[in-house]
Write a protein that holds these residues in place. Sequence first.
Motif, PDB file in Angstrom:
ATOM      1  N   GLU A  15       0.820  -1.218   0.000  1.00  0.00           N
ATOM      2  CA  GLU A  15       0.000   0.000   0.000  1.00  0.00           C
ATOM      3  C   GLU A  15       0.853   1.267   0.000  1.00  0.00           C
ATOM      4  O   GLU A  15       0.317   2.369  -0.032  1.00  0.00           O
ATOM      5  N   GLY A  16       2.177   1.106   0.078  1.00  0.00           N
ATOM      6  CA  GLY A  16       3.075   2.260   0.067  1.00  0.00           C
ATOM      7  C   GLY A  16       3.022   3.068   1.353  1.00  0.00           C
ATOM      8  O   GLY A  16       3.268   4.276   1.335  1.00  0.00           O
ATOM      9  N   MET A  17       2.710   2.404   2.450  1.00  0.00           N
ATOM     10  CA  MET A  17       2.554   3.090   3.724  1.00  0.00           C
ATOM     11  C   MET A  17       3.754   2.815   4.635  1.00  0.00           C
ATOM     12  O   MET A  17       4.229   1.691   4.704  1.00  0.00           O
ATOM     13  N   THR A  18       4.209   3.839   5.321  1.00  0.00           N
ATOM     14  CA  THR A  18       5.295   3.668   6.276  1.00  0.00           C
ATOM     15  C   THR A  18       4.736   3.176   7.614  1.00  0.00           C
ATOM     16  O   THR A  18       3.534   3.300   7.896  1.00  0.00           O
ATOM     17  N   GLN A  19       5.628   2.649   8.439  1.00  0.00           N
ATOM     18  CA  GLN A  19       5.221   2.262   9.791  1.00  0.00           C
ATOM     19  C   GLN A  19       4.701   3.473  10.550  1.00  0.00           C
ATOM     20  O   GLN A  19       3.711   3.376  11.287  1.00  0.00           O
ATOM     21  N   THR A  20       5.347   4.595  10.359  1.00  0.00           N
ATOM     22  CA  THR A  20       4.948   5.821  11.053  1.00  0.00           C
ATOM     23  C   THR A  20       3.537   6.239  10.672  1.00  0.00           C
ATOM     24  O   THR A  20       2.720   6.565  11.535  1.00  0.00           O
ATOM     25  N   LYS A  21       3.231   6.220   9.380  1.00  0.00           N
ATOM     26  CA  LYS A  21       1.895   6.613   8.914  1.00  0.00           C
ATOM     27  C   LYS A  21       0.835   5.657   9.445  1.00  0.00           C
ATOM     28  O   LYS A  21      -0.216   6.092   9.918  1.00  0.00           O
ATOM     29  N   LEU A  22       1.114   4.352   9.395  1.00  0.00           N
ATOM     30  CA  LEU A  22       0.148   3.379   9.906  1.00  0.00           C
ATOM     31  C   LEU A  22      -0.056   3.589  11.401  1.00  0.00           C
ATOM     32  O   LEU A  22      -1.196   3.568  11.881  1.00  0.00           O
ATOM     33  N   ALA A  23       1.023   3.801  12.121  1.00  0.00           N
ATOM     34  CA  ALA A  23       0.921   4.024  13.566  1.00  0.00           C
ATOM     35  C   ALA A  23       0.046   5.240  13.874  1.00  0.00           C
ATOM     36  O   ALA A  23      -0.797   5.186  14.782  1.00  0.00           O
ATOM     37  N   GLU A  24       0.226   6.306  13.120  1.00  0.00           N
ATOM     38  CA  GLU A  24      -0.603   7.501  13.312  1.00  0.00           C
ATOM     39  C   GLU A  24      -2.072   7.192  13.051  1.00  0.00           C
ATOM     40  O   GLU A  24      -2.948   7.654  13.788  1.00  0.00           O
ATOM     41  N   MET A  25      -2.341   6.415  12.029  1.00  0.00           N
ATOM     42  CA  MET A  25      -3.719   6.106  11.654  1.00  0.00           C
ATOM     43  C   MET A  25      -4.433   5.248  12.699  1.00  0.00           C
ATOM     44  O   MET A  25      -5.653   5.343  12.851  1.00  0.00           O
ATOM     45  N   VAL A  26      -3.677   4.397  13.407  1.00  0.00           N
ATOM     46  CA  VAL A  26      -4.303   3.503  14.386  1.00  0.00           C
ATOM     47  C   VAL A  26      -4.005   3.928  15.827  1.00  0.00           C
ATOM     48  O   VAL A  26      -4.330   3.215  16.764  1.00  0.00           O
ATOM     49  N   ASP A  27      -3.363   5.105  15.979  1.00  0.00           N
ATOM     50  CA  ASP A  27      -3.127   5.719  17.276  1.00  0.00           C
ATOM     51  C   ASP A  27      -2.245   4.882  18.212  1.00  0.00           C
ATOM     52  O   ASP A  27      -2.592   4.640  19.364  1.00  0.00           O
ATOM     53  N   VAL A  28      -1.106   4.424  17.672  1.00  0.00           N
ATOM     54  CA  VAL A  28      -0.070   3.765  18.478  1.00  0.00           C
ATOM     55  C   VAL A  28       1.280   4.340  18.068  1.00  0.00           C
ATOM     56  O   VAL A  28       1.376   5.083  17.097  1.00  0.00           O
ATOM     57  N   ASN A  29       2.328   3.995  18.804  1.00  0.00           N
ATOM     58  CA  ASN A  29       3.683   4.412  18.444  1.00  0.00           C
ATOM     59  C   ASN A  29       4.202   3.580  17.288  1.00  0.00           C
ATOM     60  O   ASN A  29       3.834   2.399  17.141  1.00  0.00           O
ATOM     61  N   ARG A  30       5.094   4.160  16.495  1.00  0.00           N
ATOM     62  CA  ARG A  30       5.706   3.417  15.398  1.00  0.00           C
ATOM     63  C   ARG A  30       6.403   2.170  15.912  1.00  0.00           C
ATOM     64  O   ARG A  30       6.393   1.127  15.278  1.00  0.00           O
TER      65      ARG A  30
END
Length: 66
Positions: A15-30
């Motif tokens: 999906e071209g998503m970074t760990q940081t972006k996913l973490a932000e989207m699900v409200d957890v730390n990278r």
Amino acid sequence: MAAFGETLRKIREKEGMTQTKLAEMVDVNRSMISAIERGSKPASFPLAEKIAEALGCSLDDLAGKT
């Protein structure tokens, strides 16, 4: 069947998503996303649901069942 973390990483990268972006989207730390992908921490069911929604896939996809 692939491990949850391995499948998560593959789908996230597809999906071209970074760990940081996913973490932000699900409200957890990278670092939590990293730990789940490495298999050192499990994802709770509510977190797995949020991850699936953020990635636009099903829980079955994340579990490697499809």
